[in-house]
Design an enzyme around this catalytic site. Structure first.
Site, PDB file in Angstrom:
ATOM      1  N   ASP A 295      10.301 -20.748 -14.148  1.00 56.02           N
ATOM      2  CA  ASP A 295       9.474 -21.714 -13.408  1.00 56.02           C
ATOM      3  C   ASP A 295       8.635 -21.061 -12.324  1.00 56.02           C
ATOM      4  O   ASP A 295       7.896 -21.742 -11.617  1.00 56.02           O
ATOM      5  CB  ASP A 295      10.368 -22.768 -12.730  1.00 56.02           C
ATOM      6  CG  ASP A 295      11.115 -22.200 -11.539  1.00 56.02           C
ATOM      7  OD1 ASP A 295      11.587 -21.048 -11.636  1.00 56.02           O
ATOM      8  OD2 ASP A 295      11.194 -22.883 -10.500  1.00 56.02           O
TER       9      ASP A 295
ATOM     10  N   ASP B 278      17.026 -20.178 -10.813  1.00 60.31           N
ATOM     11  CA  ASP B 278      16.620 -21.265  -9.907  1.00 60.31           C
ATOM     12  C   ASP B 278      15.417 -22.032 -10.456  1.00 60.31           C
ATOM     13  O   ASP B 278      14.395 -21.434 -10.795  1.00 60.31           O
ATOM     14  CB  ASP B 278      16.259 -20.704  -8.530  1.00 60.31           C
ATOM     15  CG  ASP B 278      17.462 -20.184  -7.797  1.00 60.31           C
ATOM     16  OD1 ASP B 278      18.057 -20.926  -7.018  1.00 60.31           O
ATOM     17  OD2 ASP B 278      17.831 -19.004  -8.027  1.00 60.31           O
TER      18      ASP B 278
ATOM     19  N   ASP C 145      15.361 -17.679 -16.547  1.00 58.15           N
ATOM     20  CA  ASP C 145      15.379 -17.600 -15.094  1.00 58.15           C
ATOM     21  C   ASP C 145      16.502 -18.529 -14.603  1.00 58.15           C
ATOM     22  O   ASP C 145      16.983 -19.376 -15.373  1.00 58.15           O
ATOM     23  CB  ASP C 145      13.995 -18.051 -14.592  1.00 58.15           C
ATOM     24  CG  ASP C 145      13.958 -18.315 -13.111  1.00 58.15           C
ATOM     25  OD1 ASP C 145      14.443 -17.453 -12.346  1.00 58.15           O
ATOM     26  OD2 ASP C 145      13.461 -19.392 -12.704  1.00 58.15           O
TER      27      ASP C 145
HETATM   28 MG   LIG Z   1      12.942 -19.772 -10.659  1.00 56.88          MG
END
Ligand SMILES: [Mg+2]
Length: 369
Positions: free
Chosen positions: A308, A118, A116
């Site tokens: 996240d 960000d 991922d």
């Molecule tokens: Mg993320």
């Protein structure tokens, strides 16, 4: 497919160690339920959210706001989270601490890394346009891509995430995997040389553009709210919105979407995500990329997915159901997750990826000897 009934000897010894530790410290409380030990950890804390039972409509809104709070904590470690941390870490240990076990379980298989952007490769910052990753992370990604097929899977548009990463040797899956493009630089990972290009939701473009304009207008009275177009999906960021205005922002967004039943709303970390109601997500993108790489129905692949966000859970679920590879959640606080391991922040992600490269170089060298 991995035989789910077989328990790896290393995993088994870890189970015994953890159960002994849990018994000695009374950590196994009734709020934790066990599922399987087939290469994954299936123990979760109870859901963090409770539905507030007012009127039917209020309950729905309150649940939604609670859910926003759960996925976007404003304090790094509340008292409640500190209580839950020991149990949570027990069942979602650090991928750095368990590195030897992870690479042992990948033996004889092709590791493929999915990352991922960000909050995983770059820190979460107030201005989403300034979510830059460090040069150290870029150099590490370059090394990783040299040794393993690597894909960036992001909610951002493909162009935007490419501009942040700027490496031609990677696969990119933008707009939550609805816009996929293979490496432009030649590389040797793929079993055939066909270009990978996939757009799952192109027919939704006019609708997405229309809703973008409406949302910009409707949310401009909420201080700090920003709407970002990610081509096939939209993000309403509330990173800079005072928590007391979250409910009003959510209600405005929901009222717009009532007119667009073909779009759906979900939550990420300090963001509301709007995307087409199609059966496509980061998990489907992961499967598509594995297939494109020639690893469909293969036992010889070990995908490692690091993310996240709530949207990354779709990918963690796919790995869990395939019984292949591992999911790693980037989080400093306990969260309900389908990932098996954790890393605290992007700097730990960088360390983990560097160790993978070092391990690969060392093991290739040993093999040649
Ligand atoms: Mg993320």
């Amino acid at each position: 497919m991995k035989n789910q009934n077989m328990v790896d000897p290393v995993a088994k010894s870890r189970v015994n160690t953890l159960v002994a530790f849990a018994n000695s410290t009374n950590l196994l409380k009734s709020s934790v339920t066990a599922t399987s030990l087939g290469g994954f950890w299936g123990l979760y804390p109870k859901k963090l959210m409770k539905t507030l039972k007012n009127s039917k409509g209020d309950a729905k809104v309150n649940t939604f706001i609670d859910s926003m709070r759960a996925s976007s904590p404003t304090r790094t470690k509340s008292e409640e989270n500190q209580d839950k941390t020991p149990t949570w870490i027990l069942y979602h240990p650090s991928a750095l601490n368990m590195f030897d076990e992870i690479v042992y379980n990948s033996r004889g298989k092709q590791i493929v890394t999915f990352l991922d952007y960000d909050g995983t490769l770059s820190p979460i910052v107030a201005d989403p346009d300034k979510a830059f990753m460090t040069e150290k992370m870029r150099a590490t990604l370059k090394d990783i891509a040299m040794h393993f097929p690597t894909a960036i899977v992001s909610g951002r548009s493909l162009d935007k995430v490419y501009n942040f990463v700027q490496l031609t040797e990677l696969y990119y899956a933008g707009s939550h995997g609805m816009d996929i493009k293979g490496p432009t630089k030649s590389q040797s990972h793929k079993k055939n040389n066909e270009a990978v290009l996939f757009q799952a939701a192109s027919q939704f473009l006019p609708m997405i553009n229309e809703v973008y304009k409406i949302l910009v207008e409707k949310t401009k009275c909420v201080p700090g709210a920003t709407v970002e177009s990610n081509k096939y999906c939209l993000s309403v960021h509330f990173r800079c919105v005072d928590e007391k205005n979250w409910a009003s922002l959510a209600q405005k967004v929901r009222s717009v979407l009532k007119e667009y039943p073909k779009l759906r709303l979900s939550q990420g970390r300090k963001v509301l995500e709007i995307r087409p109601s199609i059966e496509w997500d980061k998990g489907k993108a992961l499967e598509f990329l594995l297939e494109s790489l020639g690893y469909d129905n293969s036992n010889n692949v070990f995908p490692i997915y690091i993310g996240d966000d709530r949207t990354d859970e779709d990918a963690f679920k796919v790995l869990r159901s395939r019984g292949q590879g591992i999911g790693i959640l980037v989080s400093q606080i306990p969260k309900e997750t389908n990932a098996s391991y954790t890393l605290q922040d992007p700097s730990e992600v960088c360390q983990f990826l560097q160790r993978l490269v070092e391990w690969k170089i060392k093991s290739s060298h040993c093999y040649k000897l």
